[in-house]
Design an enzyme around this catalytic site. Structure first.
Site, PDB file in Angstrom:
ATOM      1  N   THR A  30      44.002  35.980  69.748  1.00 15.73           N
ATOM      2  CA  THR A  30      43.451  35.219  70.834  1.00 15.73           C
ATOM      3  C   THR A  30      42.114  35.369  70.403  1.00 15.73           C
ATOM      4  O   THR A  30      41.401  36.488  70.411  1.00 15.73           O
ATOM      5  CB  THR A  30      43.890  36.192  72.220  1.00 15.73           C
ATOM      6  OG1 THR A  30      44.883  35.966  72.463  1.00 15.73           O
ATOM      7  CG2 THR A  30      42.925  35.311  73.376  1.00 15.73           C
ATOM      8  N   LYS A  42      45.143  29.617  75.942  1.00 16.12           N
ATOM      9  CA  LYS A  42      45.467  30.973  76.037  1.00 16.12           C
ATOM     10  C   LYS A  42      44.427  31.589  76.976  1.00 16.12           C
ATOM     11  O   LYS A  42      44.562  32.454  77.836  1.00 16.12           O
ATOM     12  CB  LYS A  42      45.370  31.478  74.776  1.00 16.12           C
ATOM     13  CG  LYS A  42      45.385  32.988  74.667  1.00 16.12           C
ATOM     14  CD  LYS A  42      46.477  33.678  75.219  1.00 16.12           C
ATOM     15  CE  LYS A  42      46.629  35.085  75.720  1.00 16.12           C
ATOM     16  NZ  LYS A  42      47.094  36.009  74.583  1.00 16.12           N
ATOM     17  N   LYS A  79      37.870  41.084  76.457  1.00 12.13           N
ATOM     18  CA  LYS A  79      37.234  40.140  75.491  1.00 12.13           C
ATOM     19  C   LYS A  79      37.628  38.621  75.637  1.00 12.13           C
ATOM     20  O   LYS A  79      36.894  37.714  75.696  1.00 12.13           O
ATOM     21  CB  LYS A  79      38.008  40.513  74.125  1.00 12.13           C
ATOM     22  CG  LYS A  79      37.834  39.837  73.214  1.00 12.13           C
ATOM     23  CD  LYS A  79      39.150  38.894  72.258  1.00 12.13           C
ATOM     24  CE  LYS A  79      40.521  39.725  72.503  1.00 12.13           C
ATOM     25  NZ  LYS A  79      41.511  39.043  71.895  1.00 12.13           N
TER      26      LYS A  79
HETATM   27  P1  NA7 Z   1      45.832  45.786  68.373  1.00  9.64           P
HETATM   28  O1  NA7 Z   1      47.063  46.515  68.678  1.00  9.64           O
HETATM   29  O2  NA7 Z   1      44.471  46.450  68.689  1.00  9.64           O
HETATM   30  O3  NA7 Z   1      45.690  45.477  66.723  1.00  9.64           O
HETATM   31  C1  NA7 Z   1      44.633  44.799  66.231  1.00  9.64           C
HETATM   32  C2  NA7 Z   1      44.963  44.532  64.692  1.00  9.64           C
HETATM   33  O4  NA7 Z   1      43.744  43.782  64.222  1.00  9.64           O
HETATM   34  C3  NA7 Z   1      44.891  45.610  63.851  1.00  9.64           C
HETATM   35  O5  NA7 Z   1      46.011  45.283  62.964  1.00  9.64           O
HETATM   36  C4  NA7 Z   1      43.803  45.750  63.465  1.00  9.64           C
HETATM   37  O6  NA7 Z   1      43.887  46.636  62.211  1.00  9.64           O
HETATM   38  C5  NA7 Z   1      43.261  44.391  63.180  1.00  9.64           C
HETATM   39  N1  NA7 Z   1      41.847  44.258  63.025  1.00  9.64           N
HETATM   40  C6  NA7 Z   1      41.113  44.374  63.896  1.00  9.64           C
HETATM   41  N2  NA7 Z   1      39.614  44.291  63.385  1.00  9.64           N
HETATM   42  C7  NA7 Z   1      39.979  43.887  62.271  1.00  9.64           C
HETATM   43  C8  NA7 Z   1      38.912  43.583  61.157  1.00  9.64           C
HETATM   44  N3  NA7 Z   1      37.721  43.456  61.311  1.00  9.64           N
HETATM   45  N4  NA7 Z   1      39.491  43.326  60.088  1.00  9.64           N
HETATM   46  C9  NA7 Z   1      40.746  43.280  59.542  1.00  9.64           C
HETATM   47  N5  NA7 Z   1      41.899  43.543  60.711  1.00  9.64           N
HETATM   48  C10 NA7 Z   1      41.179  44.095  61.891  1.00  9.64           C
HETATM   49  O7  NA7 Z   1      45.935  44.343  68.983  1.00  9.64           O
HETATM   50  P2  NA7 Z   1      47.195  43.622  69.543  1.00  9.64           P
HETATM   51  O8  NA7 Z   1      48.398  43.783  68.733  1.00  9.64           O
HETATM   52  O9  NA7 Z   1      47.740  44.436  71.001  1.00  9.64           O
HETATM   53  O10 NA7 Z   1      46.706  42.114  70.000  1.00  9.64           O
HETATM   54  C11 NA7 Z   1      46.467  41.203  69.059  1.00  9.64           C
HETATM   55  C12 NA7 Z   1      45.975  39.996  69.342  1.00  9.64           C
HETATM   56  O11 NA7 Z   1      46.921  39.309  70.281  1.00  9.64           O
HETATM   57  C13 NA7 Z   1      44.722  40.110  70.226  1.00  9.64           C
HETATM   58  O12 NA7 Z   1      43.978  38.945  69.792  1.00  9.64           O
HETATM   59  C14 NA7 Z   1      45.111  39.928  71.711  1.00  9.64           C
HETATM   60  O13 NA7 Z   1      44.124  39.623  72.469  1.00  9.64           O
HETATM   61  C15 NA7 Z   1      46.437  39.309  71.899  1.00  9.64           C
HETATM   62  P3  NA7 Z   1      43.557  48.199  61.981  1.00  9.64           P
HETATM   63  O14 NA7 Z   1      45.149  48.750  62.177  1.00  9.64           O
HETATM   64  O15 NA7 Z   1      42.623  48.658  62.986  1.00  9.64           O
HETATM   65  O16 NA7 Z   1      43.113  48.480  60.690  1.00  9.64           O
END
Ligand code: NA7
Length: 285
Positions: A99, A174, A242
């Site tokens: 999202t 969304k 967010k």
């Molecule tokens: P989560 O459980 O908070 O997971 C977030 C994921 O995003 C996780 O794999 C993070 O990697 C990744 N992430 C966050 N910031 C970065 C950056 N800067 N670079 C690479 N990867 C990143 O979220 P949900 O699964 O609950 O939700 C995902 C989406 O669906 C979100 O937009 C919601 O609003 C709806 P990490 O493991 O922290 O290294």
């Protein structure tokens, strides 16, 4: 199923883990990438391979799905070192299910096109349970041929995938549906608090809501969470905060919209990692 199709999955958080697992269980070869490597282990155990960088993942996959937090995550993954746009490849389909803002989708779609890739924005409605059972609702922006290309995977992940218009349309839909989620979540919490303050039992209010026209799956699940004092995130409050910021940036300025936006921003610093319904604890004070 096209067994020659190699899939890639970026982002193994609360949603990305069960979603990518469904594709593995359907028999697709899936390579995964997550910024924090420890989260890749569970998927490796389920049969996924791993890639060292987003660029390496894109090189080996025909179609890459992304399910990460926000605009910044998408920017880092596409344009960062060893990012998606550094892959020495073209003709890939990049499906961003996170999202995020319509603006970042338009920007990344343009950059992807310059590298010969195609981009779809395809955020989902639903949380962990729907992700595990393939019952998500998928809102898609992009062109019809790309949508058709992703359709077999969408069928595995969701109960409905709708092509809504050009790039960013899925993101706009969304933000609209999650605005309603914000209204409903705060509304349910305020209703239960009001009843409780007047000496009514939460169980009785649950029964009343469930048997009337206002009852639905969401009120049932969230009411049970409140009664069990279980605030573990099925959908983290920080993500709804967010989404409401993004909706405001897109011009949401209605009476309810303004209130719900502010309530969730205020709650985020202390309750951000808990479930959205933890807004009740914020409203209690
Ligand atoms: P989560 O459980 O908070 O997971 C977030 C994921 O995003 C996780 O794999 C993070 O990697 C990744 N992430 C966050 N910031 C970065 C950056 N800067 N670079 C690479 N990867 C990143 O979220 P949900 O699964 O609950 O939700 C995902 C989406 O669906 C979100 O937009 C919601 O609003 C709806 P990490 O493991 O922290 O290294």
């Amino acid at each position: 199923m096209n067994s020659h199709l190699q899939l890639g999955w970026i982002g193994l958080g609360t949603m990305g883990t069960p979603m990518s697992r469904r594709l593995i269980e359907a028999g697709y070869p899936v390579a995964v990438y997550n910024r924090s490597k420890d989260k890749e282990e569970a998927l490796r155990a389920s049969g996924a391979t791993t890639a060292d960088s987003p660029a390496a993942l894109v090189q080996q996959a025909d179609m890459v799905f992304l399910m990460v937090s926000d605009d910044q995550a998408i920017r880092d993954l596409f344009t960062g070192p060893q990012g998606i746009l550094e892959a020495e490849a073209s003709g890939k389909l990049l499906v961003n299910m996170s999202t995020v803002s319509p603006g970042i989708s338009e920007e990344m779609a343009n950059l992807s096109q310059q590298k010969g890739h195609t981009y779809l924005d395809a955020p989902v409605s639903g949380s962990v349970k729907q992700a595990e059972t393939g019952q998500l609702v998928i809102m898609v922006g992009g062109d019809e041929p790309a949508f058709q290309r992703a359709q077999p995977m969408f069928e595995r992940l969701g109960k409905l995938a709708l092509l809504l218009g050009s790039i960013g349309s899925g993101n706009r839909a969304k933000l609209a549906i999650n605005t309603l989620l914000g209204f409903y979540t705060q509304g349910l919490a305020e209703t239960l608090l009001f009843a409780q303050q007047h000496g009514l039992k939460l169980e009785d209010m649950q029964t009343i809501i469930a048997n009337g026209a206002m009852g639905n799956v969401y009120s049932k699940i969230k009411g049970e969470a409140i009664m069990g004092e279980n605030y573990q995130a099925a959908f983290a409050l920080k993500h709804l905060a967010k989404d409401l910021r993004l909706a405001k940036a897109e011009g949401l300025n209605t009476p309810l919209g303004a209130v719900v936006h502010d309530t969730f921003q205020q709650a985020e610093p202390t309750l951000g990692d808990q479930d959205v319904i933890a807004i009740l604890k914020h409203l209690q004070h």
